[in-house]
Design an enzyme around this catalytic site. Structure first.
Site, PDB file in Angstrom:
ATOM      1  N   THR A  53       0.825  -1.211   0.000  1.00  0.00           N
ATOM      2  CA  THR A  53       0.000   0.000   0.000  1.00  0.00           C
ATOM      3  C   THR A  53       0.854   1.254   0.000  1.00  0.00           C
ATOM      4  O   THR A  53       0.562   2.222  -0.710  1.00  0.00           O
ATOM      5  CB  THR A  53      -0.946   0.000   1.211  1.00  0.00           C
ATOM      6  OG1 THR A  53      -1.750  -1.180   1.180  1.00  0.00           O
ATOM      7  CG2 THR A  53      -1.850   1.216   1.196  1.00  0.00           C
ATOM      8  N   CYS A  54       1.921   1.238   0.791  1.00  0.00           N
ATOM      9  CA  CYS A  54       2.803   2.409   0.848  1.00  0.00           C
ATOM     10  C   CYS A  54       3.482   2.653  -0.499  1.00  0.00           C
ATOM     11  O   CYS A  54       3.670   3.796  -0.922  1.00  0.00           O
ATOM     12  CB  CYS A  54       3.859   2.220   1.934  1.00  0.00           C
ATOM     13  SG  CYS A  54       3.183   2.008   3.581  1.00  0.00           S
TER      14      CYS A  54
END
Length: 238
Positions: free
Chosen positions: A159-160
């Site tokens: 996600t990052c």
């Protein structure tokens, strides 16, 4: 063993408040804590002592553990921080917020100054066309700058990598145009990992990478997530 039961409850989450079933002082103490912690108070625990079925042995165990005689009694990370009078005093003199922040219950807010802790900083020098890495005091580095500081649980995590870092890289020109002096990313990792991640996403020269491997600055900002059960600490996305 009543003492083991009380001790286990006191250590069961970051903040535990032992209360009576119907007690104005208990309610007022809880209201003070809620006003400081906000929505994250739902992660805390209120324990009605009489509901434990331990009777006077439970009361004696709580007195032995806390050194206090009257409810409510508040524990933070397994350590007693006081009763209603103590909480009120800490609230009045402004210390309660700082104590709860160090337990990562009250995150830093927009407009507040970055606390002072040793951190590693790595940033791309356009002039030298190389990475510059230093260890210095966070309060000195950020100073009076207008900073956008965002935290991520980890470099190279899906996600990052897919959303968070690319979004700030894309927004970098508009942020500077709005008067921001510096865009920085912080994680509980060393700067060499963050540097490689920056290169992967063409963030060098735009986003300064801040390594806080031991989590001291993150803890001071109320953003540390204890993942010690998995052998690590992480930053709360912010």
């Amino acid at each position: 063993n009543p003492l083991q039961v009380i001790a286990a409850l006191a250590n069961s989450t970051a903040l535990v408040v032992f209360i009576k079933g119907k007690c104005d002082l208990c309610r007022q103490c809880s209201d003070i804590l809620k006003s400081v912690i906000g929505d994250r108070y739902q992660e805390c625990k209120e324990v009605v002592l009489s509901n434990l079925g331990l009777g006077s042995a439970g009361e004696a165990a709580l007195v032995a553990l806390s050194g206090l005689n009257a409810l409510p009694i508040v524990f933070l990370n397994g350590k007693c921080i006081g009763d209603d009078n103590n909480i009120r005093q800490l609230y009045r003199n402004g210390e309660l917020k700082n104590i709860l922040r160090k337990a990562s219950l009250v995150p830093i807010e927009v407009g507040e100054r970055i606390p002072s802790e040793q951190i590693q900083i790595t940033e791309w020098s356009v002039e030298k066309k190389s990475w510059l890495t230093v260890t210095m005091d966070s309060a000195v580095f950020f100073g009076a700058k207008k900073v956008v500081l965002f935290g991520v649980p980890g470099a190279f995590t899906p996600t990052c990598s897919d959303h968070h870092l690319p979004a700030f890289v894309s927004a970098w020109p508009s942020l500077l145009g709005a008067g921001v002096d510096l865009v920085a990313c912080i994680a509980a990792q060393d700067v060499f990992v963050l540097r490689a991640w920056s290169e992967r996403h063409q963030a060098q020269g735009k986003v300064v990478m801040v390594g806080d491997a031991n989590g001291r600055l993150l803890r001071a900002m109320g953003l540390l997530v204890d993942a010690s059960s998995s052998g690590m600490v992480r930053v709360r996305r912010r």
